[in-house]
Design an enzyme around this catalytic site. Structure first.
Site, PDB file in Angstrom:
ATOM      1  N   SER A 375       0.469  -1.253  -0.220  1.00 43.15           N
ATOM      2  CA  SER A 375       0.105  -0.322  -0.437  1.00 43.15           C
ATOM      3  C   SER A 375       1.117   1.666  -0.104  1.00 43.15           C
ATOM      4  CB  SER A 375      -0.902  -0.162   1.379  1.00 43.15           C
ATOM      5  OG  SER A 375      -0.307   0.124   2.456  1.00 43.15           O
ATOM      6  N   HIS A 399      -1.920 -11.138  -3.653  1.00 40.94           N
ATOM      7  CA  HIS A 399      -1.169 -10.161  -4.094  1.00 40.94           C
ATOM      8  C   HIS A 399      -0.910  -8.695  -4.152  1.00 40.94           C
ATOM      9  CE1 HIS A 399      -5.603  -8.569  -3.480  1.00 40.94           C
ATOM     10  NE2 HIS A 399      -5.554  -7.960  -3.831  1.00 40.94           N
TER      11      HIS A 399
END
Lengths: 476, 151
Positions: A375, A399
């Protein structure tokens, strides 16, 4: 997730044995802490997927799994067309072929130091991002159909990038059997001005530094050196993919009764692979994959232009391009024979082990590069596929980090401008259009990506090759 | 935990909207004295995912119509018609009116062209989903329309 409902298979794998309408077990990968962090809905959704017709072996949840639509995000499920297997629009997701592409710059931090602010500005300017952003290309028929059939190959033929890029993209940059006629007019209208745009939410373009190497030999083969810089992109098929998802979700829900599908949740809406609707969706979804591949190819071209402007003679080459919202027709060994299956990976990356027949020859000794985006403000990882992953989860891996906090809660917890300043003090430059979006994408709103990839490695899904630390992040 | 906005009351109207939590995305909810009013309010909640609805001037109307065999599918279609209109017209909307009859919806959305500087849009909505998609009578005289949207 309530552990008492799960049977522990090992320190890193858990299952719900078949019960009720389940045809196969639901298998969860992750250490105890990650499994406990998962929403209870993940267990429910994986068990629901395990009840769909034609499912083979098990419904899998990756260590980054979280509550999705029908299928959990971080879910893998394979269906046999000879056994009444289905395809599900919800099992692919709205952002068809959303994925990650990593470019090697051949440069080290020192080469860019001093230019980083200007480079961040230029990348922010040249990469259309966020709500309402339009690309510089307007795509009308018949060019739209060519793009939907050709993917990144179409983009290269149109002057975006180089032919050798195609060797470093899944499907060699072009998903075969795409059917532009199965894509609605609305989807094409929505995409008309969106080629070469990043999108919003958790999408980004990021300059990253190779901060740690775990497998020196593989890292070298992948072109990763300690201190080297790469550029990674996370984005997908834009409005076209979203509209295909919307169109076919609606059609599959409406048609479920006619197929005799008794669905525990409407969002599991599926169509038999042998049905006209199932085949039509596959054609449209493959066109969506090509749209995503073309989109990332155009963005690659723009990034190269920016780098060439600052550093004449610089040459950015592809490490690889992976998609993590797909359904692909693949051959897998089942009870000693090779069986044609349709593998849904929703928030899961294909992770082919060494010597796999679909691997580009350059990766055959090492396994496929598996690109895991972190992130904003957290690290990313490059993994390599492992042979064991075939039996673990049809050669699939995680992922990304996976959210652990809702957007609203994140927006209440953090303040965007302050977050940008905090990251700035750690040497990370953020270029974003909206402070609220920065807050919604705060690192703390996501699970710890390092814990997720460690679990993926421990589970034999893929092994860590390198860690990438963020430097310049252009937010979608 | 919900964020909620109470709009100025019209007569005995209880029209309002709110967001509810979903770990990956956003839940939107419209509440009104009729299904029509709930349908109109949920679209304010949709706009609020993208920007503050009070920043959006209701300058020009667009007309939308949808048809579906049952009400919740009609709600799904209405929200997706708005998502499509926002994406392709580059507009954003803040005032809505809805008429429902015989599984058909005739709606109006009032808004203006998206202005990046003024609206500071946060995130784009990819589409409405079937998650938590419901239309139901709640307290006496109150209708609730809700849905999780993918962002």
């Amino acid at each position: 997730m309530d552990l008492s409902r799960l049977r522990k298979l090992s320190e890193i794998s858990w299952e719900i044995p078949p019960q009720g309408t389940m045809r196969v077990p639901a298998v969860f990968y992750g250490n105890q802490a990650l499994i406990q962090q998962m929403d209870q809905k993940v267990a429910e959704q994986a068990a629901n997927v395990a009840s769909l017709p034609g499912i083979v072996r098990a419904a899998y949840a990756m260590p980054d799994a979280h509550w999705g639509y029908g299928f959990p995000i971080g879910g893998v499920a394979a269906f046999d067309p000879e056994q009444g297997g289905v395809v599900s629009a919800g099992g692919v997701g709205f952002d068809i072929s959303c994925g990650v592409r990593t470019l090697l710059t051949g440069m080290a931090r020192a080469a860019i130091a001093g230019y980083e602010e200007k480079l961040a500005e230029a990348l922010g300017r040249e990469i259309p991002a966020g709500v309402g952003a339009h690309g510089k290309i307007r795509l009308a028929e018949p060019e739209m159909a060519s793009m939907l059939r050709g993917g990144a190959r179409w983009a290269v033929e149109s002057g975006f990038g180089e032919a050798e890029d195609l060797d470093r993209i899944e499907e060699q940059g072009c998903m075969s059997a795409a059917d532009p006629t199965a894509v609605s007019r609305e989807a094409k209208v929505r995409q008309r001005d969106e080629m070469g745009t990043l999108g919003s939410g958790n999408h980004y373009a990021e300059v990253q530094e190779v901060a740690q190497i775990y497998q020196p030999e593989i890292a070298q083969a992948f072109g990763l050196e300690p201190g080297g810089l790469v550029v990674s992109l996370h984005c997908g098929s834009r409005g076209l993919g979203h509209q295909i998802g919307t169109d076919y979700l609606r059609e599959m829900v409406s048609a479920a009764d006619s197929f005799g599908l008794r669905l525990p949740e409407r969002e599991l809406a599926s169509a038999p692979l042998s049905s006209e609707l199932g085949r039509r969706y596959l054609g449209a979804m493959r066109a969506g994959i090509n749209c995503a591949l073309a989109n990332r190819q155009i963005l690659t071209h723009r990034i190269r232009k920016v780098f060439q402007g600052f550093f004449p003679g610089s040459r950015l080459t592809l490490l690889y391009d992976v998609s993590h919202n797909t359904c692909k027709e693949e051959l897998h060994p089942i009870e000693g024979r090779s069986v044609r299956l349709f593998v849904h990976r929703k928030g899961a990356t294909r992770a082919l082990g060494p010597s796999h027949h679909e691997l580009p020859p350059c990766f055959a000794p090492w396994g496929q590069p598996v690109l895991i985006g972190g992130s904003m403000g957290t690290c990313s990882y490059i993994l390599a596929g492992q042979t064991e992953s075939e039996e673990r989860a049809f050669s699939s891996a995680v992922h990304g980090a996976g959210r652990q906090m809702s957007r609203n809660q994140a927006a209440r917890t953090w303040e965007g401008r302050e977050l940008v300043r905090q990251l700035g003090r750690r040497g990370i430059l953020i270029r974003a259009r909206s402070p609220r979006e920065v807050a919604e994408e705060a690192p703390g709103a996501y699970k710890d990506v390092s814990a997720v990839v460690e679990a993926a490695e421990a589970a034999g899904l893929a092994r860590r090759v390198a860690r990438l630390d963020p430097w310049i992040c252009v937010k979608g | 935990m919900v964020e909620s906005k109470v709009l100025p009351q019209r007569g005995r109207s209880i029209a309002r909207w709110e967001h509810f939590s979903h770990v990956a995305d956003v839940g939107i909810r419209g509440i009104g004295s009729s299904p029509e009013e709930a349908f109109a309010q949920i679209t304010v909640a949709l706009t609020a995912v993208i920007t503050d609805p009070s920043l959006v001037e209701p300058r020009e109307p667009i007309r939308l119509s949808c048809a579906a065999p049952f009400m919740e599918l009609l709600l799904f279609d209405w929200l997706n018609a708005l998502v499509f209109a926002m994406a392709t017209r580059r507009m954003i909307f803040s005032r809505f009116s809805v008429r429902l009859r015989d599984h058909r919806l005739e709606g109006e959305a009032w808004g203006e062209p998206l202005d990046l500087a003024r609206h500071q849009p946060d995130v784009e909505v990819k589409g409405a989903t079937y998650t938590e998609l419901r239309l139901f009578p709640d307290a006496p005289g109150e209708w609730v329309a809700q849905c999780v949207v993918d962002v």
